[in-house]
Design an enzyme around this catalytic site. Structure first.
Site, PDB file in Angstrom:
ATOM      1  N   THR A  59       0.859  -1.124   0.012  1.00 55.30           N
ATOM      2  CA  THR A  59       0.028   0.025  -0.138  1.00 55.30           C
ATOM      3  C   THR A  59       0.806   1.250  -0.061  1.00 55.30           C
ATOM      4  OG1 THR A  59      -0.116   0.055   2.273  1.00 55.30           O
ATOM      5  CG2 THR A  59      -1.973  -1.076   1.174  1.00 55.30           C
ATOM      6  N   CYS A  60       2.392   1.012  -0.122  1.00 59.87           N
ATOM      7  CA  CYS A  60       2.952   2.263   0.079  1.00 59.87           C
ATOM      8  C   CYS A  60       3.263   2.818  -1.208  1.00 59.87           C
ATOM      9  CB  CYS A  60       4.456   2.012   0.681  1.00 59.87           C
ATOM     10  SG  CYS A  60       5.705   3.068   0.735  1.00 59.87           S
ATOM     11  N   ASP A  61       3.009   4.039  -1.611  1.00 65.06           N
ATOM     12  CA  ASP A  61       3.280   4.827  -2.825  1.00 65.06           C
ATOM     13  C   ASP A  61       4.867   4.596  -3.464  1.00 65.06           C
ATOM     14  OD1 ASP A  61       0.671   5.138  -3.203  1.00 65.06           O
ATOM     15  OD2 ASP A  61       0.794   7.351  -2.475  1.00 65.06           O
ATOM     16  N   ARG A  78       5.511   1.137  -4.619  1.00 65.92           N
ATOM     17  CA  ARG A  78       4.908   0.805  -5.983  1.00 65.92           C
ATOM     18  C   ARG A  78       5.688   1.472  -6.831  1.00 65.92           C
ATOM     19  NH1 ARG A  78      -1.088   2.770  -4.184  1.00 65.92           N
ATOM     20  NH2 ARG A  78      -1.760   0.964  -3.022  1.00 65.92           N
TER      21      ARG A  78
END
Length: 104
Positions: free
Chosen positions: A8-10, A13
């Protein structure tokens, strides 16, 4: 190469997109092997613990005073992300310096 991070970490990603062949390990689901944590702490020291995170703010003073290894084993989301492991080489974060080191 293994990329330790959160799905869930940008920032994770972005790193995953740039490194499609890297094996991804979600630290929330799978944790980080103790040997990797010890190596990373030896390499990065206290910088491995993200003291600006929500997880850190939710810790009690007693938990904050614990050894960083114990903190990261109990709360793997405290680790700054991503942690990239390529053989004996480790990188922390997805900064311009890390990207340059990896040839981007």
């Amino acid at each position: 190469m293994i990329l330790y991070g959160l799905k869930t970490c940008d920032t994770c990603r972005k790193a995953r997109k740039a490194l499609p062949d890297a094996d991804f390990v979600d630290v929330r689901d799978d944790g980080v092997p103790e040997e990797i944590l010890k190596r990373a702490l030896g390499r990065f020291g206290p910088a491995l613990v993200n003291t600006r995170s929500t997880t850190w703010r939710d810790l009690s003073e007693a938990e904050r005073a614990n050894d960083p290894l114990a903190q990261l084993q109990t709360h793997p989301t405290l680790m700054k992300r991503p942690l990239l492991v390529a053989g004996d080489t480790m990188y922390l974060g997805w900064t311009p310096d890390v990207r340059r080191s990896l040839g981007f």
